[in-house]
Motif scaffolding. Structure first.
Motif, mmCIF file in Angstrom:
data_model
loop_
_atom_site.group_PDB
_atom_site.id
_atom_site.type_symbol
_atom_site.label_atom_id
_atom_site.label_comp_id
_atom_site.label_asym_id
_atom_site.label_seq_id
_atom_site.Cartn_x
_atom_site.Cartn_y
_atom_site.Cartn_z
ATOM 1 N N UNK A 168 1.916 51.382 -29.662
ATOM 2 C CA UNK A 168 1.964 49.969 -30.055
ATOM 3 C C UNK A 168 3.019 49.747 -31.131
ATOM 4 N N UNK A 169 3.092 50.643 -32.119
ATOM 5 C CA UNK A 169 4.094 50.500 -33.174
ATOM 6 C C UNK A 169 5.513 50.688 -32.643
ATOM 7 N N UNK A 170 5.698 51.622 -31.708
ATOM 8 C CA UNK A 170 7.025 51.813 -31.109
ATOM 9 C C UNK A 170 7.452 50.579 -30.318
ATOM 10 N N UNK A 171 6.525 49.978 -29.615
ATOM 11 C CA UNK A 171 6.840 48.760 -28.869
ATOM 12 C C UNK A 171 7.221 47.642 -29.824
ATOM 13 N N UNK A 172 6.477 47.517 -30.919
ATOM 14 C CA UNK A 172 6.792 46.483 -31.911
ATOM 15 C C UNK A 172 8.147 46.732 -32.581
ATOM 16 N N UNK A 173 8.483 48.004 -32.801
ATOM 17 C CA UNK A 173 9.741 48.353 -33.474
ATOM 18 C C UNK A 173 10.950 48.212 -32.553
ATOM 19 N N UNK A 174 10.726 48.202 -31.271
ATOM 20 C CA UNK A 174 11.831 48.099 -30.327
ATOM 21 C C UNK A 174 12.359 46.664 -30.305
ATOM 22 N N UNK A 175 13.655 46.483 -30.491
ATOM 23 C CA UNK A 175 14.193 45.121 -30.527
ATOM 24 C C UNK A 175 14.196 44.440 -29.157
ATOM 25 N N UNK A 176 14.156 45.214 -28.094
ATOM 26 C CA UNK A 176 14.254 44.626 -26.752
ATOM 27 C C UNK A 176 12.896 44.248 -26.155
ATOM 28 N N UNK A 177 11.799 44.579 -26.821
ATOM 29 C CA UNK A 177 10.481 44.313 -26.226
ATOM 30 C C UNK A 177 9.828 43.087 -26.856
#
Length: 177
Positions: free
Chosen positions: A57-66
């Motif tokens: 969840x944190x990686x998805x939030x940190x990704x600028x494209x998601x």
């Protein structure tokens, strides 16, 4: 020299019988669930999976494209996995709370639990061992998945001497695990 061992031919050893009276609470059941989980090492799996989904969840939030909404499912899964012992104890409490007050007798024979609706005698051979927490003594069944757990809340005892007698009696028949 003749010593009185406290045995009465009809009633057995009175000193080796401990009585508890209590009404089950969520804390009692949650303690049993957590002790069972630790004995089976399931707490490592639960925390690992919860951490994994939280990290996703944190990686998805940190990704600028998601989109931020795509992190919702892994976050909800992390919370659900973390809360499993709480949900299990809530469900178990709903199952037993209507039976009211329990009167439990721990003796040389085993553990006898009685309520207004149920009487259950469990011999010592049913259990593999016990764990003591600050407020409870938890007896764990012999089966590989530890499906049966008996919780003896110390608040149900009459005195500190009863707590010592309970631990002596349980320790005489079961190993600490």
């Amino acid at each position: 020299m003749v010593m009185n061992s406290g045995r009465d031919g009809r009633q057995g050893d009175i000193r080796s019988t401990v009585a508890l009276t209590y009404r089950p609470t969520r804390a009692d059941i949650q303690t049993a669930v957590l002790v069972r989980e630790r004995c089976r090492r399931l707490h490592l799996v639960r925390w690992g999976l919860a951490g994994l989904f939280a990290a996703v969840a944190l990686l998805i939030l940190a990704s600028p494209a998601s989109a931020p909404s795509s992190a919702l499912l892994p976050a909800v899964l992390a919370v659900l996995i973390w809360s499993l012992p709480h949900a299990q104890s809530h469900h178990a409490l709903k199952t037993v709370s209507w039976q009211g007050e329990y009167r439990v007798t721990v003796s040389e024979t085993g553990v006898s639990a009685e309520s207004e609706h149920v009487t259950l005698l469990q011999r010592w051979s049913v259990f593999r061992g016990y764990r003591e927490t600050r407020d409870h003594v938890v007896l764990l069944s012999r089966d590989p998945n530890i499906l049966l757990v008996e919780v003896l809340p110390k608040r149900g005892l009459r005195s500190l001497e009863d707590t010592e007698r309970l631990l002596d009696l349980v320790g005489h028949h079961l190993p600490r695990v």
